[in-house]
Design an enzyme around this catalytic site. Structure first.
Site, PDB file in Angstrom:
ATOM      1  N   ALA A   1      38.823  -2.566  47.821  1.00 18.54           N
ATOM      2  CA  ALA A   1      38.340  -2.868  46.473  1.00 18.54           C
ATOM      3  C   ALA A   1      39.499  -3.013  45.489  1.00 18.54           C
ATOM      4  CB  ALA A   1      37.379  -1.784  46.015  1.00 18.54           C
ATOM      5  N   HIS A   2      39.162  -3.360  44.265  1.00 17.00           N
ATOM      6  CA  HIS A   2      40.151  -3.616  43.221  1.00 17.00           C
ATOM      7  C   HIS A   2      41.008  -2.392  42.937  1.00 17.00           C
ATOM      8  CE1 HIS A   2      37.701  -1.508  40.163  1.00 17.00           C
ATOM      9  NE2 HIS A   2      36.686  -1.994  40.848  1.00 17.00           N
ATOM     10  N   ASN A   3      42.300  -2.650  42.753  1.00 19.18           N
ATOM     11  CA  ASN A   3      43.268  -1.614  42.364  1.00 19.18           C
ATOM     12  C   ASN A   3      43.522  -0.553  43.429  1.00 19.18           C
ATOM     13  OD1 ASN A   3      41.925  -2.556  39.564  1.00 19.18           O
ATOM     14  ND2 ASN A   3      44.059  -1.985  39.252  1.00 19.18           N
TER      15      ASN A   3
END
Lengths: 353, 353, 353
Positions: free
Chosen positions: C241-243
């Protein structure tokens, strides 16, 4: 952008120099001079005394402490996160993933109907009778089967496949690698142990404002429709089986799977890797913890569930609290056995007296 | 189509007007006048008294009740579901996903061998030495690596990738976004903590009549073959690792994963999100409940397993029955501790007397 | 290849005829005359007395037994597996998945910068300002968004999508169907129950020597970067997922998922179908059993975790040992209840005496 411009954008004031040049938006723990950041969650307030950001957007109850860098301006607003998003968009205006027009390699049969201002990328293939609404974007390598409908302002990222007859609403976003309208998983057992394919003659309907992540699969209905309703958001690698209906404004995290003919209500929040078996009815505003396994219909709206098989959250927490102490519980039971055994002997001795 | 035509198709009779025009097939709970529907599962018999369908296919033990709409004809047959599928196909004759011929943008090297009546879509790319059997269909955007074999009547939906050397049998169906023959996940640890890639020089063999859903991954063998045997059906988003062998007529639900070198028998039914670790041998006709984790070989054929780590179903159900009552069990044990403690004291008192 | 050539390659000697022709490498349980095989794991030593392989690579403590086929030469080396890999590569020299050059159908804007010896397949599309390092290979149907950087010797298999701005290092391998840089799953709830998309303006950085399996998804950061560090290997169908930040030389098995903003250390080994929730910090050299659910940060390096919610491995094993015996434990508790009840009565009787 000058800090003053940002203040105008937010309708806010600050306690610093409005002429400061802001170059970048950044997370509070990474921000340096020239950056604007924000603090929305109380957990991050501690970073205020450490940051060298040129400006930080905070809520109105956050005030300057003596530890703060004097060059860091505090911008007080009602909702720092919403204000920050406005600044983020100002610094990163949405870029179109495609240049204007239709790439000459796109294959568009005469029977297709293409709205105004549509952008179509390279090596896109449209089937017969497709309808594409105005301002839609079909990125490189997208394939639409026959009679697919794509609403206005809808965005399909590269290598998305939409099978024949499926219908997408307006402002839908579908990320790369996702397949909409693949055959439902339906087979009838034959006498000899082999299976006969059940024709899957239904479609998929994706309503307005739905977003579907990358590499998801949404199967077409056996008959009728698989439907994802207005405003619902799916993360990546999610499976939606044939004849599933998902209500409005439901959010589903990555790698969750919903089996055939199950109906999910509106406003649900479904965690990652959740599995939901088939033919269930799930009420509105249900929350499911990550990795839960939902095996029964949920008629009561608004509950939170957890575990596999899932229980109401409070119950699941109690059960789990005992589970982690099971070795101690067993030891206690064994000790009790010994004690009771010796009590029995003592009683026998007393009775003989 | 007239009801009479359907009766001829099914070799059946009915108690209504054979001249009725039937326009559509529909589920019993959605059917309206002009529709034909069916009731196979007893749970749905209740809809018979509510439906306005023009005809309903039922089993021979279902008879007209006084509550039923007089315009609804009952069509009695031996197996309503099988009969219904025949009607469904009559109303929805399978449509070819591609027009006849080979699209001019398809890239087919001179070394490829293409059978008769093959249909190939736009922007398909074939490697050197590919062999495509008669009547196969390779939809838009399909990529075949070098020396891939595709059997007769096999159907690859858009954006499928088959890597070099893999072999697909006859009447295989592979849905969009699936990758066959990607490298197995094999790395040898080096002394410094980093990994060296182990060359994956084997292939994947998909036998006749196999269907594989959308966005699945079937890895090539390290050496030798990964093999999916005749008649097996895979749902979407399934992982099949290197050197796995899956027997005949096995069905696997979405998001299940099978680790390297495991062998699955024939006739298995594997639930959604099941995980099976590597190097296991699973006997024939095994059923695994959704989300199960299989950590050991299963030598005995025909069992049903559930849970993670999985247990035989009956055992798993018993265990789960206690799990949900654990808070009460702990309370009982605590109460017992108190009682035993006071018994001990009472005994001591009695002994002193 | 003669056995002699293999001995030279390995710097080894053998007890058989060095002129034997070796045609193939094979697993010990499948090897026949003309094959070379190996035994690395003690479990496979038993096959030595059954095999008809022409040569078997073994460790120096394995010696000829009287049961062995006299035509099977033993090749003694320090590390049989590493030696075997050398032979495997000698028999299967890596084949380039693309012919030299850039296919005329590849779309490469003038603003792109392409290194020397780059190979680009059919129907590949590059965005503006892409940079492709020397000797990189972009297979058929790959799509790169604007300003994507691909390092030297990096290999993207067919139908991979890399979204705008993402950066891939040197010697990266990405398998078919994988999407890098799709939008993070970020939405802000609005007052009416609907959601507003949070712009995802960050990128993905894939460092040198990373390998990512087929049909994976790696989301771009909301701001900043999602990063997979040097030497890390991902299997198929994995969600990042993001980050998220994943450390160096970490291996992750298929269908695992890592939620937003979580940091994974170096040297981790993460099992299949593991789920890790968001905003966690996972230390170095952590092992997680298949299907585990990690809900808390792990500060202590080097531990092994298992279960959902996960516990330290030893604890999890103890807990699981009790779980499978819960029906017996409950029976014991019930028996204790009966015994204690009768003890209470007996005490009462004694007291009355």
């Amino acid at each position: 952008m000058k800090l003053r411009d940002i203040l105008v954008l937010l309708g806010a004031q600050c306690d610093g120099d409005e002429n400061t040049q802001i170059q970048r938006v950044a997370k509070i723990e990474e921000a340096v001079a020239g950056d604007i950041s924000f603090v929305s969650n109380k957990k991050y307030v501690k970073f205020l005394s450490e940051t060298n950001a040129s400006a930080v957007i905070v809520s109105k109850d956050v005030t300057r402490s003596s530890h703060m860098n004097k060059n860091t301006a505090l911008v007080q607003v009602d909702d720092p996160y919403v204000s920050f998003l406005k600044v983020l968009v100002a610094f990163h205006p949405p870029k179109d993933p495609l240049p204007p027009g239709i790439h000459p390699t796109a294959i568009i049969p005469p029977s297709a109907s293409i709205g105004t201002e549509v952008r179509i990328g390279a090596y896109v293939v449209l089937g017969n009778g497709c309808v594409v609404g105005s301002n839609a974007r079909l990125c490189h390598g997208v394939v639409l089967g026959d009679e697919v409908t794509v609403g206005a302002n809808t965005l399909l990222y590269p290598n998305v496949t939409i099978r024949e007859g499926c219908r997408l609403g307006d402002r839908v976003i579908i990320h790369s690698g996702t397949t909409i309208g693949s055959d439902g998983f339906g087979f009838a057992p034959k006498g000899d142990g082999s299976y006969e394919k059940i024709p899957q003659v239904g479609i998929v309907v994706i309503e307005d404002d739905v977003e579907i992540g990358a590499n998801c699969t949404v199967d077409r209905a056996t008959m009728g429709e698989t439907r994802i309703k207005k405003g619902t958001k799916l993360d990546n690698l999610i499976q939606v089986a044939h004849n599933v209906v998902i209500g409005e404004n439901t959010v589903i995290a990555a790698q969750a799977g919903i089996s055939g003919s199950t109906t999910i209500g509106s406003g649900a929040m479904i965690g990652g890797q959740v599995g939901i078996t088939g033919h269930l009815e799930i009420s509105d505003n249900i929350k499911m913890g990550a990795q839960s396994g939902i095996h029964r219909s949920i008629r009561e709206p608004g509950g939170t569930y957890f575990g596999s098989p899932a229980l109401p959250h409070r119950e699941a927490m109690k059960v789990h609290g005992v589970i982690v102490q099971l070795p101690e519980l067993r030891a206690t039971v064994r000790e009790l056995e010994t004690k009771v055994q010796s009590l029995l002997q003592e009683i026998e001795a007393l009775k003989k007296k």
